[in-house]
Every structure is written in structure tokens, then in C-alpha cells.
Design an enzyme around this catalytic site. Structure first.
Site, short mmCIF file in Angstrom:
data_model
loop_
_atom_site.label_atom_id
_atom_site.label_comp_id
_atom_site.label_asym_id
_atom_site.label_seq_id
_atom_site.Cartn_x
_atom_site.Cartn_y
_atom_site.Cartn_z
N ARG A 99 0.82 -1.22 0.00
CA ARG A 99 0.00 0.00 0.00
C ARG A 99 0.85 1.27 0.00
O ARG A 99 0.40 2.35 0.39
CB ARG A 99 -0.96 0.02 1.21
CG ARG A 99 -1.97 -1.13 1.22
CD ARG A 99 -2.93 -1.00 0.04
NE ARG A 99 -4.02 -1.96 0.10
CZ ARG A 99 -4.00 -3.16 -0.49
NH1 ARG A 99 -2.92 -3.55 -1.16
NH2 ARG A 99 -5.04 -3.95 -0.42
N PHE A 100 2.10 1.14 -0.45
CA PHE A 100 3.01 2.28 -0.53
C PHE A 100 2.95 2.82 -1.96
O PHE A 100 3.91 2.74 -2.71
CB PHE A 100 4.42 1.84 -0.14
CG PHE A 100 5.19 2.88 0.61
CD1 PHE A 100 4.62 3.57 1.68
CD2 PHE A 100 6.50 3.18 0.27
CE1 PHE A 100 5.34 4.53 2.38
CE2 PHE A 100 7.23 4.13 0.96
CZ PHE A 100 6.65 4.80 2.03
#
Length: 206
Positions: A185-186
């Protein structure tokens, strides 16, 4: 329902100097990848009091002037835009782990352009647009079906003229964010915005 995004990231230096060129590149890539109805997007509007509403639409023209969609001018979105002529549009291409967010002023499409597009629609779609008082409360489905049937009898070839209450709107390019899903989720986010008459390109934290 969690999945991991493994797509290649965004490098600002590899992206076009303006968001329209970059968007068209992404749009072509979505079409080439077989994304179903890549021109589908969610349109968000707000009324004079700031109350928001959103719905899914299809973009019918995308160029350097903006993103064009068509609707009944009695609809909720048209009413919002009459009070507050600004909108946000979000294209989501899940298969590519991508989305693009666009914000900008909204203007009405010229009548001659709306006429040309309306005339290009399938006969049934033209009849439906003329028969429907979009977003208005109706007694039942039969009321709508009767209105459609009456128009179908009056215009058996579907050649109903464009209703005065039906037309197009164009969302201008003022701020555009390109989002690419990344592992953990970066994600990558790159935004274009107008600054001193030029496009400024900047990275946003995920």
C-alpha cells in the site's frame, strides 16, 4: 478481499510535461489492456450548500479542452452544476491498479456539438433520453414505458430531436492526479496542478 499491487512505479521524469498527454497515454494503455469501458468514470458534484453527490458516467470526448459527458439538465448533477460549476472525475482501472483523479471548472457544451452527438446515438438511446425526466420522481415503471412507447410511435425510426433539456458538459483540466498501486500500500501518486500559468508536477505521499 485484500490483494497486493505489484505494478511498476511512477517516475516523474518519465511522465509527460502536461497531464492531458499523460492521461491520453494511460487511457490508450487501458484500452490496449482490454479494460472494459475504460471511459467509465465517477463524477462528483456538490450543490450550493456543499452537499456532495456522485455517480458513474461514460466520457464521450476526451481532449485538451476537457472531458465531455451528456445528461438531462433536470438531473441532480446538472442542478448541482448550475449552482456550483466545479466537479471532480475519477477513472479507476482496477486491472492495471491505476486511477486518475481530475478536478476543474465545468462549462456547457455548445448546442451544435450536443446536436451532433445526440444524432449519433442509437435510436433507442435517443428515445430513452427524450422519454425520461431524469432524476424526477415518477409513479412507476409503467409510466416511463408508456412515455417511451408513445415516442416510439411518433418516431418509428428513432429520429426524435434532441430535447432542449438534454445537453453536454465539459470538465476542464485544473488539477490531475495519477495513482499507481504499489506493494505494501506504498502507492505512487503524482499530481499536476496549474502554477503561474504552467503545469507543476509534484509527488504526493501515499
Amino acid at each position: 478481499m485484500r490483494i497486493e499491487y505489484e505494478a511498476q512505479g511512477l517516475n516523474q521524469s518519465d511522465m509527460a510535461p502536461d497531464p492531458v498527454t499523460e492521461f491520453l497515454t494511460w487511457f490508450d494503455a487501458a484500452n490496449a489492456a482490454g479494460v472494459n469501458q475504460a471511459n467509465a468514470f465517477v463524477l462528483a458534484t456538490a450543490d450550493e450548500a456543499g452537499r456532495p453527490s456522485a455517480r458513474a458516467l461514460l466520457a464521450k470526448q476526451i481532449d485538451r479542452d476537457g472531458i465531455v459527458f451528456y445528461t438531462n439538465r433536470s438531473s441532480r448533477k446538472a442542478s448541482d452544476l448550475a449552482e456550483n460549476p466545479w466537479a471532480a472525475a475519477t477513472f479507476v482501472w482496477l486491472d492495471l491498479h491505476r486511477q486518475v483523479r481530475i478536478e476543474g471548472p465545468v462549462t456547457e457544451v455548445q448546442g451544435s456539438i450536443a446536436d451532433a452527438y445526440f444524432g449519433s446515438r442509437p435510436p433507442g438511446a435517443r428515445l430513452a433520453a427524450a422519454a425520461s425526466p431524469q432524476s424526477s420522481v415518477v409513479a412507476d415503471r409503467e409510466t416511463l414505458d408508456r412515455a417511451f412507447a408513445d415516442l416510439e410511435k411518433a418516431y418509428p425510426d428513432g429520429g426524435v430531436p434532441r430535447p432542449e433539456t438534454w445537453g453536454g458538459y465539459r470538465i476542464g483540466w485544473e488539477a490531475v492526479e495519477f495513482w499507481q498501486g504499489r506493494p505494501n500500500r506504498f502507492h505512487d501518486r503524482v499530481r499536476y496542478r496549474v502554477g503561474d500559468g504552467e503545469w507543476v508536477k509534484e509527488r504526493l505521499a501515499p
